[in-house]
Design an enzyme around this catalytic site. Structure first.
Site, PDB file in Angstrom:
ATOM      1  N   ARG A 175       0.465  -1.519   0.105  1.00 28.42           N
ATOM      2  CA  ARG A 175      -0.249  -0.290  -0.201  1.00 28.42           C
ATOM      3  C   ARG A 175       0.639   1.073   0.371  1.00 28.42           C
ATOM      4  NH1 ARG A 175      -4.369  -1.483  -1.872  1.00 28.42           N
ATOM      5  NH2 ARG A 175      -5.584  -3.123  -0.592  1.00 28.42           N
TER       6      ARG A 175
ATOM      7  N   ALA B 251     -10.285  -7.632  -0.904  1.00 25.43           N
ATOM      8  CA  ALA B 251     -11.735  -6.080  -1.076  1.00 25.43           C
ATOM      9  C   ALA B 251     -11.345  -5.610  -2.224  1.00 25.43           C
ATOM     10  CB  ALA B 251     -11.099  -5.533   0.546  1.00 25.43           C
TER      11      ALA B 251
ATOM     12  N   GLU C 235     -14.375 -10.234  -6.054  1.00 25.57           N
ATOM     13  CA  GLU C 235     -13.488 -10.038  -5.351  1.00 25.57           C
ATOM     14  C   GLU C 235     -12.953 -10.899  -4.841  1.00 25.57           C
ATOM     15  OE1 GLU C 235     -11.604  -6.737  -5.580  1.00 25.57           O
ATOM     16  OE2 GLU C 235     -13.200  -5.961  -6.342  1.00 25.57           O
TER      17      GLU C 235
ATOM     18  N   GLU D 112      -9.345 -12.091  -6.484  1.00 25.33           N
ATOM     19  CA  GLU D 112      -8.638 -12.043  -5.138  1.00 25.33           C
ATOM     20  C   GLU D 112      -7.473 -13.539  -4.653  1.00 25.33           C
ATOM     21  OE1 GLU D 112      -8.715  -9.127  -2.736  1.00 25.33           O
ATOM     22  OE2 GLU D 112      -8.245  -7.356  -3.934  1.00 25.33           O
TER      23      GLU D 112
ATOM     24  N   GLU E 298      -1.568  -6.214  -7.198  1.00 25.40           N
ATOM     25  CA  GLU E 298      -2.046  -7.565  -6.552  1.00 25.40           C
ATOM     26  C   GLU E 298      -0.482  -8.381  -7.164  1.00 25.40           C
ATOM     27  OE1 GLU E 298      -6.046  -7.619  -8.733  1.00 25.40           O
ATOM     28  OE2 GLU E 298      -7.271  -5.739  -7.194  1.00 25.40           O
TER      29      GLU E 298
END
Length: 207
Positions: free
Chosen positions: A67, A79, A96, A100, A147
């Site tokens: 992040r 998320a 999601e 993910e 990701e």
């Protein structure tokens, strides 16, 4: 009984000095209770969903992602953004979890709804509890950017609670989700949670 209530103070002027790919910044001049006018800058956000996916061994599916604003890799729960105005949050959460983690779930409940930073952003997040997990068949969804570097783990609930209280885990949705899970277990039980299609005034949607 405490309950948050809708209210909207008068705005005498508004501007959007920045518009980004997914969010923007708005500046409002707001009339205060004493009659004065104060300028408030805040991020306008489409809203998000998050999924606390709990397996049959009482482990939560978590992922570690970079992040940039906080210059950290954080352990998080799956998320993502509500990409389409009025999008059904359950459908977004299911998407999601698949994209993910390549996982689906049979049982969905609303765990809690939160405003992440209401002093500076209008982001609303609905956190779901998902149970009855299984792997999705076929190819994994192709990921990119941050990701592409994600790590995955399944961690016991008690270990996550310890990490939250020790100041070792910081992601908002993970912290709120895990502690909400513990609270409902200690109280009225998981069956007392709201249904997955429960009304969400912060981000109205069509079933």
């Amino acid at each position: 009984m405490l309950k948050d209530t809708p209210e909207e103070w008068r705005v005498t002027a508004t501007a959007t000095p920045f518009t980004g790919k997914k969010t923007s910044v708005r500046t409002d001049d707001v009339v205060m209770p004493d009659g004065g006018v104060a300028r408030r800058d805040y991020q306008v956000h489409p809203g998000s969903v998050a999924v606390l996916a709990l397996d049959d061994r009482d482990r939560v599916l978590v992922l570690k992602q970079y992040r940039h604003p906080v210059r950290m890799k954080l352990w998080e729960i799956p998320a993502g953004l509500l990409d389409v105005p009025g999008e059904n949050p359950l459908h977004a959460a299911q998407r999601e979890l698949y994209e993910e983690a390549h996982v689906k779930a049979e049982d969905w409940r609303v765990l809690t709804d939160v405003y992440t930073t209401p002093g500076g952003c209008d982001e609303a997040v609905r956190i779901f509890l998902a149970r009855g997990l299984s792997e999705v068949e076929g190819e994994r969804f192709e990921v990119s950017e941050e990701e592409a570097d994600m790590e995955f783990a399944r961690v016991p609930v008690d270990e996550l609670v310890r990490g939250v209280l020790a100041g070792e885990l910081h992601n908002n949705c993970l912290v709120v989700g895990v502690l909400s899970l513990q609270a409902v277990r200690a109280g009225d039980g998981l069956e007392s949670l709201r249904p997955a299609e429960a009304e969400w005034p912060a981000r109205p949607f069509s079933v």
